[in-house]
Design a protein around this motif. Structure first.
Motif, PDB file in Angstrom:
ATOM      1  N   GLY A   1       0.793  -1.221   0.000  1.00  0.00           N
ATOM      2  CA  GLY A   1       0.000   0.000   0.000  1.00  0.00           C
ATOM      3  C   GLY A   1       0.821   1.265   0.000  1.00  0.00           C
ATOM      4  O   GLY A   1       0.299   2.347  -0.308  1.00  0.00           O
ATOM      5  N   ARG A   2       2.104   1.168   0.343  1.00  0.00           N
ATOM      6  CA  ARG A   2       2.991   2.337   0.294  1.00  0.00           C
ATOM      7  C   ARG A   2       3.313   2.682  -1.159  1.00  0.00           C
ATOM      8  O   ARG A   2       3.095   1.884  -2.070  1.00  0.00           O
ATOM      9  CB  ARG A   2       4.275   2.069   1.068  1.00  0.00           C
ATOM     10  N   THR A   3       3.849   3.878  -1.373  1.00  0.00           N
ATOM     11  CA  THR A   3       4.121   4.353  -2.730  1.00  0.00           C
ATOM     12  C   THR A   3       5.620   4.441  -2.983  1.00  0.00           C
ATOM     13  O   THR A   3       6.397   4.822  -2.108  1.00  0.00           O
ATOM     14  CB  THR A   3       3.483   5.731  -2.959  1.00  0.00           C
TER      15      THR A   3
ATOM     16  N   LEU B   1       4.965  -0.223 -21.720  1.00  0.00           N
ATOM     17  CA  LEU B   1       5.839  -1.241 -21.142  1.00  0.00           C
ATOM     18  C   LEU B   1       5.812  -1.205 -19.626  1.00  0.00           C
ATOM     19  O   LEU B   1       5.591  -2.233 -18.975  1.00  0.00           O
ATOM     20  CB  LEU B   1       7.271  -1.054 -21.642  1.00  0.00           C
ATOM     21  N   VAL B   2       6.042  -0.031 -19.034  1.00  0.00           N
ATOM     22  CA  VAL B   2       6.166   0.017 -17.576  1.00  0.00           C
ATOM     23  C   VAL B   2       4.815  -0.220 -16.901  1.00  0.00           C
ATOM     24  O   VAL B   2       4.759  -0.760 -15.793  1.00  0.00           O
ATOM     25  CB  VAL B   2       6.816   1.329 -17.104  1.00  0.00           C
ATOM     26  N   ARG B   3       3.728   0.148 -17.557  1.00  0.00           N
ATOM     27  CA  ARG B   3       2.420  -0.183 -16.977  1.00  0.00           C
ATOM     28  C   ARG B   3       2.194  -1.694 -17.020  1.00  0.00           C
ATOM     29  O   ARG B   3       1.629  -2.274 -16.086  1.00  0.00           O
ATOM     30  CB  ARG B   3       1.317   0.574 -17.704  1.00  0.00           C
ATOM     31  N   LYS B   4       2.643  -2.341 -18.088  1.00  0.00           N
ATOM     32  CA  LYS B   4       2.530  -3.800 -18.171  1.00  0.00           C
ATOM     33  C   LYS B   4       3.366  -4.463 -17.076  1.00  0.00           C
ATOM     34  O   LYS B   4       2.991  -5.514 -16.538  1.00  0.00           O
ATOM     35  CB  LYS B   4       2.983  -4.275 -19.541  1.00  0.00           C
ATOM     36  N   LEU B   5       4.502  -3.840 -16.731  1.00  0.00           N
ATOM     37  CA  LEU B   5       5.348  -4.383 -15.666  1.00  0.00           C
ATOM     38  C   LEU B   5       4.722  -4.228 -14.284  1.00  0.00           C
ATOM     39  O   LEU B   5       5.148  -4.883 -13.335  1.00  0.00           O
ATOM     40  CB  LEU B   5       6.724  -3.709 -15.687  1.00  0.00           C
ATOM     41  N   GLY B   6       3.726  -3.322 -14.168  1.00  0.00           N
ATOM     42  CA  GLY B   6       3.025  -3.193 -12.894  1.00  0.00           C
ATOM     43  C   GLY B   6       2.927  -1.795 -12.327  1.00  0.00           C
ATOM     44  O   GLY B   6       2.401  -1.617 -11.222  1.00  0.00           O
ATOM     45  N   ALA B   7       3.405  -0.788 -13.060  1.00  0.00           N
ATOM     46  CA  ALA B   7       3.319   0.575 -12.543  1.00  0.00           C
ATOM     47  C   ALA B   7       1.877   1.057 -12.530  1.00  0.00           C
ATOM     48  O   ALA B   7       1.140   0.897 -13.510  1.00  0.00           O
ATOM     49  CB  ALA B   7       4.169   1.510 -13.393  1.00  0.00           C
TER      50      ALA B   7
ATOM     51  N   LEU C   1       8.947  -6.336  -9.004  1.00  0.00           N
ATOM     52  CA  LEU C   1       9.069  -6.866  -7.647  1.00  0.00           C
ATOM     53  C   LEU C   1       8.244  -6.050  -6.659  1.00  0.00           C
ATOM     54  O   LEU C   1       7.605  -6.606  -5.759  1.00  0.00           O
ATOM     55  CB  LEU C   1      10.541  -6.879  -7.223  1.00  0.00           C
ATOM     56  N   ALA C   2       8.265  -4.720  -6.815  1.00  0.00           N
ATOM     57  CA  ALA C   2       7.494  -3.877  -5.903  1.00  0.00           C
ATOM     58  C   ALA C   2       5.994  -4.107  -6.079  1.00  0.00           C
ATOM     59  O   ALA C   2       5.254  -4.257  -5.097  1.00  0.00           O
ATOM     60  CB  ALA C   2       7.839  -2.408  -6.150  1.00  0.00           C
ATOM     61  N   ALA C   3       5.535  -4.142  -7.314  1.00  0.00           N
ATOM     62  CA  ALA C   3       4.107  -4.350  -7.565  1.00  0.00           C
ATOM     63  C   ALA C   3       3.640  -5.687  -7.007  1.00  0.00           C
ATOM     64  O   ALA C   3       2.530  -5.808  -6.473  1.00  0.00           O
ATOM     65  CB  ALA C   3       3.820  -4.262  -9.064  1.00  0.00           C
ATOM     66  N   ALA C   4       4.503  -6.704  -7.108  1.00  0.00           N
ATOM     67  CA  ALA C   4       4.151  -8.025  -6.582  1.00  0.00           C
ATOM     68  C   ALA C   4       4.019  -8.009  -5.060  1.00  0.00           C
ATOM     69  O   ALA C   4       3.324  -8.853  -4.490  1.00  0.00           O
ATOM     70  CB  ALA C   4       5.204  -9.048  -7.004  1.00  0.00           C
ATOM     71  N   GLN C   5       4.667  -7.040  -4.413  1.00  0.00           N
ATOM     72  CA  GLN C   5       4.582  -6.903  -2.958  1.00  0.00           C
ATOM     73  C   GLN C   5       3.435  -5.999  -2.525  1.00  0.00           C
ATOM     74  O   GLN C   5       3.282  -5.700  -1.347  1.00  0.00           O
ATOM     75  CB  GLN C   5       5.904  -6.344  -2.409  1.00  0.00           C
ATOM     76  N   GLY C   6       2.632  -5.555  -3.488  1.00  0.00           N
ATOM     77  CA  GLY C   6       1.509  -4.696  -3.156  1.00  0.00           C
ATOM     78  C   GLY C   6       1.875  -3.241  -2.995  1.00  0.00           C
ATOM     79  O   GLY C   6       1.083  -2.445  -2.460  1.00  0.00           O
ATOM     80  N   ILE C   7       3.049  -2.859  -3.467  1.00  0.00           N
ATOM     81  CA  ILE C   7       3.501  -1.471  -3.398  1.00  0.00           C
ATOM     82  C   ILE C   7       2.990  -0.728  -4.630  1.00  0.00           C
ATOM     83  O   ILE C   7       3.046  -1.244  -5.749  1.00  0.00           O
ATOM     84  CB  ILE C   7       5.035  -1.409  -3.322  1.00  0.00           C
TER      85      ILE C   7
ATOM     86  N   ALA D   1      15.174 -16.556  -9.716  1.00  0.00           N
ATOM     87  CA  ALA D   1      15.089 -17.455 -10.872  1.00  0.00           C
ATOM     88  C   ALA D   1      13.729 -18.140 -10.918  1.00  0.00           C
ATOM     89  O   ALA D   1      13.139 -18.327 -11.994  1.00  0.00           O
ATOM     90  CB  ALA D   1      16.203 -18.491 -10.812  1.00  0.00           C
ATOM     91  N   THR D   2      13.205 -18.508  -9.755  1.00  0.00           N
ATOM     92  CA  THR D   2      11.877 -19.123  -9.697  1.00  0.00           C
ATOM     93  C   THR D   2      10.805 -18.152 -10.178  1.00  0.00           C
ATOM     94  O   THR D   2       9.869 -18.540 -10.883  1.00  0.00           O
ATOM     95  CB  THR D   2      11.575 -19.594  -8.264  1.00  0.00           C
ATOM     96  N   LEU D   3      10.946 -16.885  -9.803  1.00  0.00           N
ATOM     97  CA  LEU D   3       9.997 -15.870 -10.276  1.00  0.00           C
ATOM     98  C   LEU D   3      10.084 -15.725 -11.794  1.00  0.00           C
ATOM     99  O   LEU D   3       9.057 -15.557 -12.468  1.00  0.00           O
ATOM    100  CB  LEU D   3      10.277 -14.529  -9.601  1.00  0.00           C
ATOM    101  N   ALA D   4      11.315 -15.788 -12.325  1.00  0.00           N
ATOM    102  CA  ALA D   4      11.470 -15.702 -13.779  1.00  0.00           C
ATOM    103  C   ALA D   4      10.818 -16.905 -14.460  1.00  0.00           C
ATOM    104  O   ALA D   4      10.171 -16.765 -15.513  1.00  0.00           O
ATOM    105  CB  ALA D   4      12.945 -15.608 -14.138  1.00  0.00           C
ATOM    106  N   GLU D   5      10.972 -18.083 -13.874  1.00  0.00           N
ATOM    107  CA  GLU D   5      10.334 -19.285 -14.427  1.00  0.00           C
ATOM    108  C   GLU D   5       8.828 -19.128 -14.531  1.00  0.00           C
ATOM    109  O   GLU D   5       8.197 -19.573 -15.494  1.00  0.00           O
ATOM    110  CB  GLU D   5      10.647 -20.498 -13.547  1.00  0.00           C
ATOM    111  N   SER D   6       8.235 -18.499 -13.532  1.00  0.00           N
ATOM    112  CA  SER D   6       6.774 -18.365 -13.476  1.00  0.00           C
ATOM    113  C   SER D   6       6.261 -17.226 -14.345  1.00  0.00           C
ATOM    114  O   SER D   6       5.049 -17.067 -14.500  1.00  0.00           O
ATOM    115  CB  SER D   6       6.333 -18.130 -12.029  1.00  0.00           C
ATOM    116  N   GLY D   7       7.185 -16.422 -14.886  1.00  0.00           N
ATOM    117  CA  GLY D   7       6.774 -15.275 -15.689  1.00  0.00           C
ATOM    118  C   GLY D   7       6.566 -14.012 -14.883  1.00  0.00           C
ATOM    119  O   GLY D   7       6.157 -12.987 -15.431  1.00  0.00           O
ATOM    120  N   ALA D   8       6.848 -14.058 -13.577  1.00  0.00           N
ATOM    121  CA  ALA D   8       6.666 -12.888 -12.726  1.00  0.00           C
ATOM    122  C   ALA D   8       7.764 -11.852 -12.916  1.00  0.00           C
ATOM    123  O   ALA D   8       7.611 -10.702 -12.500  1.00  0.00           O
ATOM    124  CB  ALA D   8       6.603 -13.313 -11.257  1.00  0.00           C
TER     125      ALA D   8
END
Length: 311
Positions: A148-150, A186-192, A167-173, A270-277
């Protein structure tokens, strides 16, 4: 074997493909037959003498080039556990004072600096993960933001910036990204969640989106004081380049990420990369004997992905 070295600092022309003895792994080490090795800005600064001028490494008669590696374990040293010949791995050479880097046919690393290669991903793609993803992950560790932090990420379309956004978006940031206007999709697709185009008055633009300023920033674009202005008072700021950290105005906690090899953390990445994250991006590939051309291309800028050397 062949290795990329420099005997004097300068432009890409000082790079030399030298025939050197194949290194032998010591206790707790592995020798890796290099399949692919990413080229990073740090390699350009090593070659040019920038890291030596900054006091980060001594001047030597022979200096090896290369941080990232993907390859196959060729031999293990005495007492080494966890890896065996034939294992596909990725790793990070985080020492600067070394005669041989990863831009070579073989490299020796501590077993604690490597991890199993991500499955289903080519070695060329996998070689782009260690330095950049670990830098992003360790930067987020410094900030210790709660969901929830920015967070402002500058250079969000680059290698480190892109991983930081994911990584930040995956943590709910909630991520505010800044990059070239053309990179917004691109950056919105990454989670921005928010986007500010490069060239905008950053502090004002960010505060329009996040009143009072973001809780923290990762300054992958080395904007310094300009990025600091977007951070709220008593927030946090992480610089990625030595000397690129601004003064800690308004009680902002300013720190620098000094990257370190971490095989355990790299395995999780590496596990995150395997999953596509995590998105692995390769811009161009070059054979080892065209290292100078690869350095020139990276120095020209404008890439959205890493240049990779393939021995």
């Amino acid at each position: 074997m062949r290795a990329v070295i420099v005997r004097s600092f300068g432009g890409p022309e000082v790079l030399e493909i030298a025939e050197v003895p194949t290194p032998v792994p010591g206790p707790g080490q592995v020798r890796i037959r290099v399949t692919a090795a990413a080229l990073n800005p740090a390699d350009l600064y090593t070659r040019s003498g920038g890291l030596a001028e900054a006091g980060l490494m001594p001047v030597r008669d022979l200096i090896g080039i290369g941080w990232d590696v993907a390859g196959v374990v060729d031999e293990t040293g005495p007492g080494t556990t966890g890896f065996a010949p034939g294992d596909e791995v990725i790793g990070l050479s985080d020492r600067l004072d070394v005669p041989l880097g990863t831009h070579a046919d073989f490299v020796v690393l501590d077993a604690t600096s490597i991890a199993p290669a991500p499955q289903g991903i080519s070695p060329i793609e996998a070689s782009t993960l260690p330095l950049n993803a670990l830098t992003a992950a360790q930067s987020l560790d410094h900030l210790a933001l709660e969901p929830g932090r920015t967070l402002l990420v500058t250079g969000a379309a680059g290698a480190v910036g892109g991983f930081a956004v994911e990584l930040a978006a995956a943590q709910g940031i909630r991520v505010v990204a800044t990059a070239a206007a053309a990179d917004e999709p691109l950056v919105r697709k990454l989670g921005a969640e928010f986007f500010v185009p490069r060239g905008a008055r950053l502090g004002e633009a960010v505060r329009t989106l996040v009143p009072g300023g973001v809780d923290a920033a990762i300054d992958a674009a080395v904007l310094g004081a300009e990025a600091l202005d977007a951070v709220r008072s008593q927030g946090a700021f992480v610089a990625l380049v030595g000397g690129g950290e601004p003064r800690p105005l308004r009680g902002i906690r300013v720190s620098n990420t000094w990257i370190r090899a971490d095989g355990t953390r790299l395995a999780r990445l590496a596990t995150l990369a395997e999953s596509g994250a995590l998105t692995l991006r390769v811009a161009e590939t070059y054979p080892l004997d065209r290292s100078a051309a690869a350095h020139r291309r990276l120095g020209e800028g404008g890439l959205r992905g890493r240049v990779v050397l393939v021995p």
